[in-house]
Motif scaffolding. Structure first.
Motif, PDB file in Angstrom:
ATOM      1  N   CYS A 119       0.858  -1.187   0.000  1.00 41.23           N
ATOM      2  CA  CYS A 119       0.000   0.000   0.000  1.00 41.23           C
ATOM      3  C   CYS A 119       0.890   1.231   0.000  1.00 41.23           C
ATOM      4  N   GLY A 120       0.997   1.871  -1.163  1.00 35.20           N
ATOM      5  CA  GLY A 120       1.811   3.061  -1.271  1.00 35.20           C
ATOM      6  C   GLY A 120       1.324   4.185  -0.373  1.00 35.20           C
ATOM      7  N   ALA A 121       0.002   4.271  -0.198  1.00 36.53           N
ATOM      8  CA  ALA A 121      -0.538   5.305   0.688  1.00 36.53           C
ATOM      9  C   ALA A 121      -0.059   5.091   2.124  1.00 36.53           C
ATOM     10  N   LEU A 122      -0.013   3.827   2.552  1.00 35.62           N
ATOM     11  CA  LEU A 122       0.502   3.528   3.887  1.00 35.62           C
ATOM     12  C   LEU A 122       1.975   3.903   3.994  1.00 35.62           C
ATOM     13  N   MET A 123       2.754   3.618   2.948  1.00 37.28           N
ATOM     14  CA  MET A 123       4.166   3.968   2.975  1.00 37.28           C
ATOM     15  C   MET A 123       4.361   5.479   3.139  1.00 37.28           C
ATOM     16  N   ASP A 124       3.427   6.257   2.579  1.00 36.49           N
ATOM     17  CA  ASP A 124       3.514   7.708   2.719  1.00 36.49           C
ATOM     18  C   ASP A 124       3.185   8.172   4.134  1.00 36.49           C
ATOM     19  N   VAL A 125       2.212   7.509   4.763  1.00 37.48           N
ATOM     20  CA  VAL A 125       1.667   8.008   6.023  1.00 37.48           C
ATOM     21  C   VAL A 125       2.309   7.360   7.242  1.00 37.48           C
ATOM     22  N   GLU A 126       2.750   6.118   7.124  1.00 33.38           N
ATOM     23  CA  GLU A 126       3.258   5.383   8.290  1.00 33.38           C
ATOM     24  C   GLU A 126       4.369   6.122   9.032  1.00 33.38           C
ATOM     25  N   PRO A 127       5.309   6.772   8.324  1.00 33.70           N
ATOM     26  CA  PRO A 127       6.352   7.495   9.068  1.00 33.70           C
ATOM     27  C   PRO A 127       5.825   8.656   9.905  1.00 33.70           C
ATOM     28  N   MET A 128       4.580   9.088   9.642  1.00 36.37           N
ATOM     29  CA  MET A 128       4.012  10.225  10.357  1.00 36.37           C
ATOM     30  C   MET A 128       3.333   9.829  11.664  1.00 36.37           C
ATOM     31  N   GLY A 129       3.254   8.513  11.942  1.00 29.59           N
ATOM     32  CA  GLY A 129       2.707   8.089  13.217  1.00 29.59           C
ATOM     33  C   GLY A 129       1.342   7.443  13.125  1.00 29.59           C
ATOM     34  N   ASP A 130       0.986   6.762  14.223  1.00 30.63           N
ATOM     35  CA  ASP A 130      -0.229   5.949  14.242  1.00 30.63           C
ATOM     36  C   ASP A 130      -1.507   6.764  14.107  1.00 30.63           C
ATOM     37  N   ARG A 131      -1.490   8.007  14.567  1.00 27.11           N
ATOM     38  CA  ARG A 131      -2.734   8.776  14.476  1.00 27.11           C
ATOM     39  C   ARG A 131      -3.151   8.970  13.027  1.00 27.11           C
ATOM     40  N   LEU A 132      -2.206   9.367  12.166  1.00 27.11           N
ATOM     41  CA  LEU A 132      -2.554   9.575  10.767  1.00 27.11           C
ATOM     42  C   LEU A 132      -2.823   8.249  10.058  1.00 27.11           C
ATOM     43  N   VAL A 133      -2.126   7.188  10.466  1.00 29.36           N
ATOM     44  CA  VAL A 133      -2.416   5.873   9.888  1.00 29.36           C
ATOM     45  C   VAL A 133      -3.844   5.461  10.215  1.00 29.36           C
ATOM     46  N   THR A 134      -4.251   5.627  11.457  1.00 31.78           N
ATOM     47  CA  THR A 134      -5.621   5.287  11.845  1.00 31.78           C
ATOM     48  C   THR A 134      -6.625   6.169  11.115  1.00 31.78           C
ATOM     49  N   THR A 135      -6.295   7.435  10.963  1.00 33.45           N
ATOM     50  CA  THR A 135      -7.196   8.338  10.236  1.00 33.45           C
ATOM     51  C   THR A 135      -7.440   7.828   8.819  1.00 33.45           C
ATOM     52  N   MET A 136      -6.367   7.403   8.147  1.00 31.51           N
ATOM     53  CA  MET A 136      -6.512   6.935   6.763  1.00 31.51           C
ATOM     54  C   MET A 136      -7.137   5.548   6.687  1.00 31.51           C
ATOM     55  N   CYS A 137      -6.607   4.612   7.467  1.00 33.16           N
ATOM     56  CA  CYS A 137      -6.965   3.206   7.281  1.00 33.16           C
ATOM     57  C   CYS A 137      -8.247   2.809   7.996  1.00 33.16           C
ATOM     58  N   HIS A 138      -8.717   3.615   8.940  1.00 39.83           N
ATOM     59  CA  HIS A 138      -9.963   3.346   9.645  1.00 39.83           C
ATOM     60  C   HIS A 138     -11.014   4.406   9.295  1.00 39.83           C
ATOM     61  N   ASP A 139     -10.724   5.641   9.699  1.00 38.86           N
ATOM     62  CA  ASP A 139     -11.735   6.694   9.593  1.00 38.86           C
ATOM     63  C   ASP A 139     -12.125   6.975   8.146  1.00 38.86           C
ATOM     64  N   ILE A 140     -11.149   6.980   7.239  1.00 38.50           N
ATOM     65  CA  ILE A 140     -11.445   7.307   5.845  1.00 38.50           C
ATOM     66  C   ILE A 140     -11.917   6.092   5.066  1.00 38.50           C
ATOM     67  N   GLU A 141     -11.247   4.941   5.256  1.00 37.89           N
ATOM     68  CA  GLU A 141     -11.598   3.769   4.456  1.00 37.89           C
ATOM     69  C   GLU A 141     -12.959   3.182   4.831  1.00 37.89           C
ATOM     70  N   ASP A 142     -13.339   3.236   6.094  1.00 36.34           N
ATOM     71  CA  ASP A 142     -14.599   2.612   6.496  1.00 36.34           C
ATOM     72  C   ASP A 142     -15.808   3.154   5.728  1.00 36.34           C
ATOM     73  N   PRO A 143     -15.936   4.457   5.523  1.00 31.09           N
ATOM     74  CA  PRO A 143     -17.077   4.941   4.734  1.00 31.09           C
ATOM     75  C   PRO A 143     -16.830   5.003   3.233  1.00 31.09           C
ATOM     76  N   THR A 144     -15.566   4.957   2.779  1.00 29.83           N
ATOM     77  CA  THR A 144     -15.324   5.157   1.348  1.00 29.83           C
ATOM     78  C   THR A 144     -15.305   3.855   0.552  1.00 29.83           C
ATOM     79  N   PHE A 145     -14.827   2.750   1.117  1.00 29.07           N
ATOM     80  CA  PHE A 145     -14.931   1.478   0.406  1.00 29.07           C
ATOM     81  C   PHE A 145     -16.399   1.142   0.111  1.00 29.07           C
ATOM     82  N   PRO A 146     -17.310   1.250   1.080  1.00 29.42           N
ATOM     83  CA  PRO A 146     -18.717   0.976   0.776  1.00 29.42           C
ATOM     84  C   PRO A 146     -19.303   1.923  -0.271  1.00 29.42           C
ATOM     85  N   ALA A 147     -18.844   3.175  -0.286  1.00 26.64           N
ATOM     86  CA  ALA A 147     -19.367   4.117  -1.278  1.00 26.64           C
ATOM     87  C   ALA A 147     -19.006   3.683  -2.688  1.00 26.64           C
ATOM     88  N   THR A 148     -17.830   3.068  -2.846  1.00 29.88           N
ATOM     89  CA  THR A 148     -17.436   2.543  -4.151  1.00 29.88           C
ATOM     90  C   THR A 148     -18.224   1.286  -4.484  1.00 29.88           C
TER      91      THR A 148
END
Length: 427
Positions: A119-148
């Motif tokens: 996951c290239g997006a994870l590679m971009d965000v992982e160095p920034m810490g768990d908060r941003l990883v959780t924001t992307m991989c939980h908060d953003i993905e949970d509503p956007t995968f179903p929308a697709t």
């Protein structure tokens, strides 16, 4: 429903060779993914992490249900099972091949799973810490995968098996999800952002049939009606199919811009939305032009710049953007024009903002091809946005917007060897 183009201009894609068309598809899918990298820094500065998260959710919710339906129509993808959902993922700017290395398994019509080996997006965000990883991989993905997924089946349920933050460290696959069709589930409805975006002209925009000039050595696939494949080898498609795919990928990008602009406007005002969208446009314009220059093997002269701009997201698809260009007789300059009667100028895209700050997005694109290009706005009666580009003596400094976007690992990502596509059949 809008017809194709205000001027009936020739589609530059028709003039490209089959091999070039095939090479452009993964490039433009990856460029579409990087649109977020261009816009998120501006959102962080304006609204903080929570505001950035909310705009990202609304941006993808606004775009993906619409563009998934369009792509399925363009490639003859019918059916409403998990395999068809996964076909949509494979042609989505949210999942560019290899950079977002989706793998798929299908149990039956109603059950399947996908996981990301990389996951290239994870590679971009992982160095920034768990908060941003959780924001992307939980908060953003949970509503956007179903929308697709709802574009294929509104009773689709997308649930995680695991996702980052990775535990243990370095865990692979990077994330793992199940998809099922639940006949007892309440059918999902379009998210609010998609309802607002639905008034955009590009939702129902129709193209004239492709008229490719090069069909020699083209692939045999003119659609994706067959089985789900592990990987798409784009050279296996006909030139006409590739042109249909590319046109839709451009519209995916423009729809993301619409969703971004509308989301920012809802939580601020039109001036702020214009400013942040112009920032996004400038950042992606420069990174996109650099990648396209390399993919096309274009030089830094006027004809090389013309080749890059003809397939650039600011210009494509020409029927929607009204873009045209012409190299001067002496080959020293390039004139470009966007016809403001084009449908793209009626939508909340980058196009109405092109002239903002001295055509800054155009300058970013040109200077990624050669930093000496200068942009001179040509006075117009309002029927077009026009400029002349000339090579100057001094290289321009890369803009902050482009430099920030370039931080993403996707900016320099290199695609690997062609993979062998295998049909995925129910286990």
């Amino acid at each position: 429903m809008p017809a194709a183009g205000p001027t009936g201009s020739h589609d530059p894609l028709d003039s490209l060779g089959h091999a070039t068309l095939a090479r452009l598809v993964p490039e433009l899918l990856l460029i579409g993914q990087l649109i977020d990298r261009a816009g998120m820094p501006a959102l962080l500065g304006e609204f903080g992490v929570d505001g950035m998260r909310d705009v990202a959710i609304e941006e993808w919710q606004a775009a993906s249900p619409h563009y998934t339906r369009r792509m399925k129509t363009a490639l003859g993808i019918t059916g409403d099972g998990v395999a068809e959902i996964f076909k949509g993922f494979q042609l989505d700017v949210g999942a560019p091949p290899e950079f977002m290395d989706f793998r798929y398994g299908v149990t039956d019509h109603d059950h399947g799973e996908f996981w990301l080996d990389h996951c290239g997006a994870l590679m971009d965000v992982e160095p920034m810490g768990d908060r941003l990883v959780t924001t992307m991989c939980h908060d953003i993905e949970d509503p956007t995968f179903p929308a697709t997924a709802l574009a294929t089946n509104p009773r689709a349920v997308v649930e995680p098996i695991h996702r980052p933050p990775r535990s243990p460290e370095g865990r692979t696959p990077h994330c793992h999800w199940t998809v099922r069709i639940d006949p007892d589930a309440e059918p999902a409805t379009l998210p609010g952002p998609a309802v607002e975006a639905a008034s955009s002209r590009l939702i129902g925009f129709r193209f004239a049939p492709p008229a490719p000039g090069d069909t020699a050595g083209q692939g045999a696939l003119d659609d994706y009606a067959g089985p789900l494949l592990t990987d798409l080898v784009f050279s296996d498609f006909t030139s006409a199919a590739l042109i249909r795919i590319l046109r839709e990928v451009y519209l995916q990008m423009h729809l993301l811009a619409v969703g971004f602009h509308q989301s920012v406007r809802r939580r601020s005002d039109a001036e702020t939305a214009d400013r942040l969208l112009a920032y996004q446009a400038t950042g992606i314009a420069g990174v996109a032009a650099g990648r396209l220059r390399d993919a096309l093997g274009a030089d830094g002269g006027a004809r090389g710049l013309e080749r890059v701009l003809a397939v650039h997201p600011l210009a494509g698809p020409a029927a929607y953007t009204g873009f045209s260009s012409e190299v001067s007789a002496d080959g020293a300059s390039l004139a470009v024009r966007w016809d403001t009667r084009a449908d793209g100028f009626a939508d909340d895209t980058w196009l109405p903002l092109l002239a903002r700050d001295g055509l800054r997005p155009l300058a970013a694109a040109a200077q990624a091809v050669d930093p000496r290009w200068t942009v001179e706005r040509v006075p117009s009666d309002g029927s077009g946005v026009e400029a002349v580009l000339r090579l100057g003596d001094e290289p321009a400094r890369e803009s902050d917007e482009v430099a920030v976007t370039r931080i993403s690992t996707g900016a320099a990502f290199t695609f690997g060897p062609t993979r062998t596509p295998l049909p995925i059949t129910p286990v």
